[in-house]
Design an enzyme around this catalytic site. Structure first.
Site, PDB file in Angstrom:
ATOM      1  N   ARG A  54     -17.382 -69.409  47.006  1.00  0.00           N
ATOM      2  CA  ARG A  54     -17.257 -69.556  45.480  1.00  0.00           C
ATOM      3  C   ARG A  54     -18.196 -68.852  44.645  1.00  0.00           C
ATOM      4  O   ARG A  54     -17.800 -68.385  43.599  1.00  0.00           O
ATOM      5  CB  ARG A  54     -17.211 -71.060  45.568  1.00  0.00           C
ATOM      6  CG  ARG A  54     -16.962 -71.434  43.930  1.00  0.00           C
ATOM      7  CD  ARG A  54     -16.293 -72.818  43.837  1.00  0.00           C
ATOM      8  NE  ARG A  54     -16.818 -73.948  44.646  1.00  0.00           N
ATOM      9  CZ  ARG A  54     -18.057 -74.647  44.738  1.00  0.00           C
ATOM     10  NH1 ARG A  54     -18.800 -74.453  43.872  1.00  0.00           N
ATOM     11  NH2 ARG A  54     -18.298 -75.581  45.640  1.00  0.00           N
ATOM     12  N   TYR A 106      -7.022 -62.281  20.332  1.00  0.00           N
ATOM     13  CA  TYR A 106      -6.167 -62.503  21.634  1.00  0.00           C
ATOM     14  C   TYR A 106      -6.017 -63.976  21.246  1.00  0.00           C
ATOM     15  O   TYR A 106      -6.829 -65.158  21.280  1.00  0.00           O
ATOM     16  CB  TYR A 106      -6.981 -62.457  22.684  1.00  0.00           C
ATOM     17  CG  TYR A 106      -5.941 -62.878  23.993  1.00  0.00           C
ATOM     18  CD1 TYR A 106      -4.742 -62.085  24.247  1.00  0.00           C
ATOM     19  CD2 TYR A 106      -6.057 -63.847  24.585  1.00  0.00           C
ATOM     20  CE1 TYR A 106      -3.844 -62.497  25.418  1.00  0.00           C
ATOM     21  CE2 TYR A 106      -5.414 -64.518  25.748  1.00  0.00           C
ATOM     22  CZ  TYR A 106      -4.296 -63.602  25.866  1.00  0.00           C
ATOM     23  OH  TYR A 106      -3.117 -64.158  27.078  1.00  0.00           O
ATOM     24  N   ASP A 179     -14.417 -58.457  23.130  1.00  0.00           N
ATOM     25  CA  ASP A 179     -13.423 -58.174  23.814  1.00  0.00           C
ATOM     26  C   ASP A 179     -12.713 -56.749  23.935  1.00  0.00           C
ATOM     27  O   ASP A 179     -12.342 -56.222  23.191  1.00  0.00           O
ATOM     28  CB  ASP A 179     -11.977 -59.080  23.645  1.00  0.00           C
ATOM     29  CG  ASP A 179     -10.872 -59.135  24.403  1.00  0.00           C
ATOM     30  OD1 ASP A 179     -10.747 -58.017  25.148  1.00  0.00           O
ATOM     31  OD2 ASP A 179     -10.242 -59.864  24.498  1.00  0.00           O
ATOM     32  N   LYS A 204      -5.154 -55.831  32.679  1.00  0.00           N
ATOM     33  CA  LYS A 204      -4.413 -54.836  31.826  1.00  0.00           C
ATOM     34  C   LYS A 204      -4.878 -53.374  32.352  1.00  0.00           C
ATOM     35  O   LYS A 204      -4.721 -52.938  33.267  1.00  0.00           O
ATOM     36  CB  LYS A 204      -4.889 -55.073  30.362  1.00  0.00           C
ATOM     37  CG  LYS A 204      -4.710 -56.461  29.903  1.00  0.00           C
ATOM     38  CD  LYS A 204      -3.239 -56.997  30.065  1.00  0.00           C
ATOM     39  CE  LYS A 204      -3.347 -58.400  29.751  1.00  0.00           C
ATOM     40  NZ  LYS A 204      -3.850 -59.220  28.691  1.00  0.00           N
TER      41      LYS A 204
HETATM   42  C1  LIG Z   1      -4.488 -60.484  28.137  1.00  0.00           C
HETATM   43  C2  LIG Z   1      -5.596 -60.486  27.347  1.00  0.00           C
HETATM   44  C3  LIG Z   1      -6.440 -61.396  27.390  1.00  0.00           C
HETATM   45  C4  LIG Z   1      -6.499 -62.430  28.448  1.00  0.00           C
HETATM   46  O1  LIG Z   1      -6.586 -62.028  29.808  1.00  0.00           O
HETATM   47  P1  LIG Z   1      -5.868 -62.654  30.980  1.00  0.00           P
HETATM   48  O2  LIG Z   1      -6.349 -61.585  32.355  1.00  0.00           O
HETATM   49  O3  LIG Z   1      -4.217 -62.600  30.871  1.00  0.00           O
HETATM   50  O4  LIG Z   1      -6.235 -64.059  31.273  1.00  0.00           O
HETATM   51  C5  LIG Z   1      -7.532 -61.621  26.697  1.00  0.00           C
HETATM   52  N1  LIG Z   1      -8.037 -60.583  25.552  1.00  0.00           N
HETATM   53  C6  LIG Z   1      -6.950 -59.591  25.410  1.00  0.00           C
HETATM   54  C7  LIG Z   1      -7.179 -58.274  24.350  1.00  0.00           C
HETATM   55  C8  LIG Z   1      -5.561 -59.407  26.243  1.00  0.00           C
HETATM   56  O5  LIG Z   1      -4.980 -58.423  26.168  1.00  0.00           O
END
Ligand SMILES: *Cc1c(COP(=O)(O)O)cnc(C)c1O
Length: 385
Positions: A54, A106, A179, A204
């Protein structure tokens, strides 16, 4: 003559995954370690430092260290999703702390922060994207502990100035978290502009193949706040499975090629449709017509990303009809994969969304740009053959 001390270029680090080799077998690809537990020595010690899976797993180390190297950070942590990575940063706040978020970010994370903030006991202010004066005003000295930003911000790709936000954060004694999912570590390194923490939805571009859910955080320094984030992951168990971490690394090893192609195709598509019939506007930071272009040109290196949006003349219905006629673009949510995607964002985000109703968000993959352009053209013309 080659200079032995010269640091390797990012392309080399990515392609070779930092050049790690498994000492037992000299295998170029790492093994997969499904073990959840590790044996103690007779004296009770753990010679490898591992106790249980974990807290961590051998399959996390290579992608974590590669990402830390690409972002120029001290260290990184993988999470089970981008959301769990973002949530771990926010949960490191204490009751009474204040955080600031942009109006457009997001939406899943924004929604969680706004609905969860009340119960966790921290306060949240929201400021318009691109408005540093509003950010300055929103700061509460001595109380504001975290600034959160995202650039380019989905789905209109607003650009915010990371260095300007970092300056505000520093003066307030707060941290800045960015982000960086859309820009990727190849185009922007927020830590170099003064940010403290970088977050990625590794689902992504980092993975890039639409087959792994994953998130990551990179920190500039290891401090108390970072310790709280480590504790959060260890206690919540928001960790990846070893096979998923292995797939993430395998995807990351072509990151530069995929991002380069996505950037050049997105630019070609944006330029091609900028003044096209049936298009109200093209939103892409690489276009000089884009509001954030100048900051993006300063802040992004080597391209403006693989994401753009087309606003379709005729409103929501026309936009939906264009999306329905696309053949190569897949109608799906998400972004950053090898295949191109289209999404009508307003209907995904639902009521109260700031997203224009005529907007189609495109994630550009690595297919032929000519094919992608032809696909959009036939969808705009309404040919249904
Ligand atoms: C997809 C995304 C998230 C969330 O990520 P997950 O892997 O789907 O939990 C956060 N910020 C951005 C810019 C995203 O495209």
């Amino acid at each position: 003559m080659t200079d032995k001390n010269k640091p390797l270029k990012r392309e080399t680090l990515i392609a070779q995954g930092l050049g790690w080799m498994e000492s037992a077998h000299k295998s170029l690809a790492p093994g997969i370690y499904p073990a959840t537990t590790y044996e103690r020595e007779p004296d009770g010690s753990y010679p490898t430092g591992r106790i249980y899976s974990r807290p961590d797993n051998p399959n996390y180390e290579q992608p974590e260290q590669l990402l830390a190297a690409l972002e120029g950070g001290s260290t990184a942590l993988l999470f089970s999703s981008g959301m769990s990575a973002g949530v771990a940063v926010v949960q490191a706040l204490r009751p009474g702390d204040h955080m600031i978020i942009p109006a457009v970010m997001y939406w899943g994370l924004r929604d969680w922060i706004l609905s969860f903030g009340n119960t966790w006991g921290f306060e949240v202010s929201s400021v318009p994207n691109g408005d540093i004066a509003a950010l300055d005003q929103a700061v509460r000295p001595g109380k504001t502990n975290l600034l959160w930003m995202e650039t380019p911000a989905t789905p209109a790709w607003e650009i915010d100035d990371i260095a300007a936000w970092a300056k505000v954060a520093k003066e307030a004694g707060a941290r800045l978290a960015v982000d960086n999912t859309v820009a990727t570590p190849l185009l922007t390194n927020p830590l170099k502009f003064g940010a403290d923490i970088v977050m990625h939805s590794a689902t992504k571009y980092l993975n890039g193949h639409s087959d792994v859910l994953s998130g990551a955080l990179v920190t500039a320094k290891m401090d108390d706040f970072w310790d709280r984030i480590i504790t959060n992951r260890r206690t919540n168990g928001t960790v990846m499975g070893p096979f998923e971490a292995w797939l993430l690394l395998r995807g990351m090893r072509t990151l530069h090629l995929r991002v380069e192609r996505a950037c050049s195709s997105a630019m070609a598509i944006a330029k091609h449709f900028e003044r096209a019939k049936g298009i109200r506007t093209v939103l892409y930071p690489g276009l000089e017509s884009h509001e954030g272009h100048d900051i993006a040109a300063r802040q992004m290196n080597g391209g403006f990303g693989g994401m753009l949006s087309l606003c379709i003349e005729g409103g929501e219905e026309a936009a939906m009809a264009v999306a329905s006629r696309l053949k190569i673009f897949k109608r799906a949510t998400s972004l950053g994969g090898v295949e191109s995607l289209v999404e009508h964002r307003a209907s995904i985000e639902g009521e109260g969304t700031p997203c224009p109703e005529d907007l189609l968000r495109l994630s550009i993959g690595i297919e032929s740009a000519d094919d992608l352009i032809a696909d959009i053209e036939q969808a705009l013309e309404g040919r249904n053959s």
